[in-house]
Design a protein around this motif. Structure first.
Motif, PDB file in Angstrom:
ATOM      1  N   UNK A   1       9.695   3.886   1.125  1.00 63.49           N
ATOM      2  CA  UNK A   1       8.888   4.690   2.048  1.00 63.49           C
ATOM      3  C   UNK A   1       7.716   5.332   1.308  1.00 63.49           C
ATOM      4  N   UNK A   2       6.827   5.943   2.058  1.00 63.69           N
ATOM      5  CA  UNK A   2       5.588   6.455   1.470  1.00 63.69           C
ATOM      6  C   UNK A   2       5.842   7.595   0.494  1.00 63.69           C
ATOM      7  N   UNK A   3       6.858   8.415   0.733  1.00 62.04           N
ATOM      8  CA  UNK A   3       7.169   9.501  -0.190  1.00 62.04           C
ATOM      9  C   UNK A   3       7.568   8.937  -1.555  1.00 62.04           C
TER      10      UNK A   3
ATOM     11  N   UNK B   1       5.458   9.492  -5.110  1.00 63.30           N
ATOM     12  CA  UNK B   1       6.111  10.033  -6.309  1.00 63.30           C
ATOM     13  C   UNK B   1       6.031   9.036  -7.463  1.00 63.30           C
ATOM     14  N   UNK B   2       6.004   7.745  -7.153  1.00 72.16           N
ATOM     15  CA  UNK B   2       5.806   6.751  -8.199  1.00 72.16           C
ATOM     16  C   UNK B   2       4.439   6.889  -8.849  1.00 72.16           C
ATOM     17  N   UNK B   3       3.420   7.151  -8.039  1.00 72.90           N
ATOM     18  CA  UNK B   3       2.077   7.409  -8.567  1.00 72.90           C
ATOM     19  C   UNK B   3       2.075   8.631  -9.487  1.00 72.90           C
ATOM     20  N   UNK B   4       2.705   9.676  -9.019  1.00 71.56           N
ATOM     21  CA  UNK B   4       2.744  10.929  -9.768  1.00 71.56           C
ATOM     22  C   UNK B   4       3.458  10.751 -11.115  1.00 71.56           C
ATOM     23  N   UNK B   5       4.608  10.091 -11.072  1.00 67.00           N
ATOM     24  CA  UNK B   5       5.389   9.908 -12.295  1.00 67.00           C
ATOM     25  C   UNK B   5       4.691   8.954 -13.268  1.00 67.00           C
ATOM     26  N   UNK B   6       3.830   8.093 -12.751  1.00 70.16           N
ATOM     27  CA  UNK B   6       3.092   7.175 -13.609  1.00 70.16           C
ATOM     28  C   UNK B   6       1.842   7.770 -14.218  1.00 70.16           C
TER      29      UNK B   6
ATOM     30  N   UNK C   1       1.673  11.058   6.326  1.00 66.92           N
ATOM     31  CA  UNK C   1       2.862  11.594   5.668  1.00 66.92           C
ATOM     32  C   UNK C   1       2.698  11.549   4.154  1.00 66.92           C
ATOM     33  N   UNK C   2       2.110  10.454   3.663  1.00 64.25           N
ATOM     34  CA  UNK C   2       1.877  10.323   2.235  1.00 64.25           C
ATOM     35  C   UNK C   2       0.872  11.336   1.721  1.00 64.25           C
TER      36      UNK C   2
ATOM     37  N   UNK D   1       1.294  13.935  -1.197  1.00 64.05           N
ATOM     38  CA  UNK D   1       0.363  13.858  -2.331  1.00 64.05           C
ATOM     39  C   UNK D   1      -0.308  15.209  -2.578  1.00 64.05           C
ATOM     40  N   UNK D   2      -0.682  15.890  -1.515  1.00 65.55           N
ATOM     41  CA  UNK D   2      -1.329  17.200  -1.652  1.00 65.55           C
ATOM     42  C   UNK D   2      -0.417  18.188  -2.385  1.00 65.55           C
ATOM     43  N   UNK D   3       0.884  18.122  -2.122  1.00 68.16           N
ATOM     44  CA  UNK D   3       1.834  19.009  -2.792  1.00 68.16           C
ATOM     45  C   UNK D   3       1.879  18.740  -4.294  1.00 68.16           C
TER      46      UNK D   3
END
Length: 219
Positions: free
Chosen positions: A13-15, A19-24, A61-62, A66-68
């Protein structure tokens, strides 16, 4: 990147993708779910306005997620334009889609005309990809394109080399991009671009690509 349920082929899902983007360690990304002419998970029988609204739900939703996290999530689509060939219209927005119902099921000629009038880039996704559902691998007609992916993580090395060799024959003629083509978070950070300036809007992405102010990520 693709997310479920908007893209029928996505595994996450988009969440999870955000989070994959963030962790990368990425500062942001473009969600390019499959649109009307591709492997969409949205009901094609819906009226155009309702289809766009349903399609946009994953992005919205993503973006909230992402904003958070302090990430910049941009809107995008991946659209089939005939012969199982697909484009990535960078700079597109839901508002542009809503204003052009003639894009419903359209081919590359109509898409190119509309997008260029809206100052949106027409980038071919994963050229030279060889799959059993693609009748003829290769390039869409050049006159309809602003550029193409010279690296796609889900392409074979052979396919990516063919794309690079095609670009090398006409240096400077095309905008060249890289994409992770991620369907789950494990490969979300395996492509993209690196810039000195943070990209926070769809139009800023277009401007960076037009000016060539980036390096390709080819992991």
């Amino acid at each position: 990147m693709h997310s479920y349920p908007c893209s029928a082929c996505a595994h996450s899902n988009i969440s999870e993708m955000v989070h994959g983007l963030y962790e990368g360690g990425y500062s942001g990304g473009v969600i390019t779910n499959h649109f009307f002419g591709g492997n969409t998970g949205i009901d094609r029988k819906l009226p155009w306005e309702s289809f766009i609204a349903a399609y946009t739900e994953d992005y919205l939703a993503g973006k909230r997620e992402a904003d958070k996290l302090g990430l910049d999530l941009l809107f995008g689509i991946e659209e089939g334009v005939g012969g199982a060939m697909e484009i990535l219209p960078y700079g597109i927005t839901p508002e542009i889609l809503l204003a052009h119902p003639e894009l419903r099921g359209a081919g590359i000629k109509v898409w190119s005309e509309v997008l260029r009038n809206e100052d949106v880039l027409v980038i071919q996704a994963h050229p030279f990809r060889e799959r059993n559902y693609i009748p003829v691998a290769g390039m869409l007609p050049e006159k309809y394109l602003d550029g193409f992916e010279v690296y796609n993580h889900c392409n074979t090395q052979k396919n990516n080399i063919e794309a690079r060799e095609y670009a090398d024959k006409k240096p400077g003629a095309y905008i060249l991009t890289s994409g992770g083509d991620a369907h789950d978070p494990t490969v979300i950070c395996c492509g993209g671009i690196e810039t000195d300036t943070r990209i926070q809007t769809e139009q800023e992405l277009c401007n960076i690509l037009k000016k060539g102010m980036y390096n390709l990520i080819e992991d």
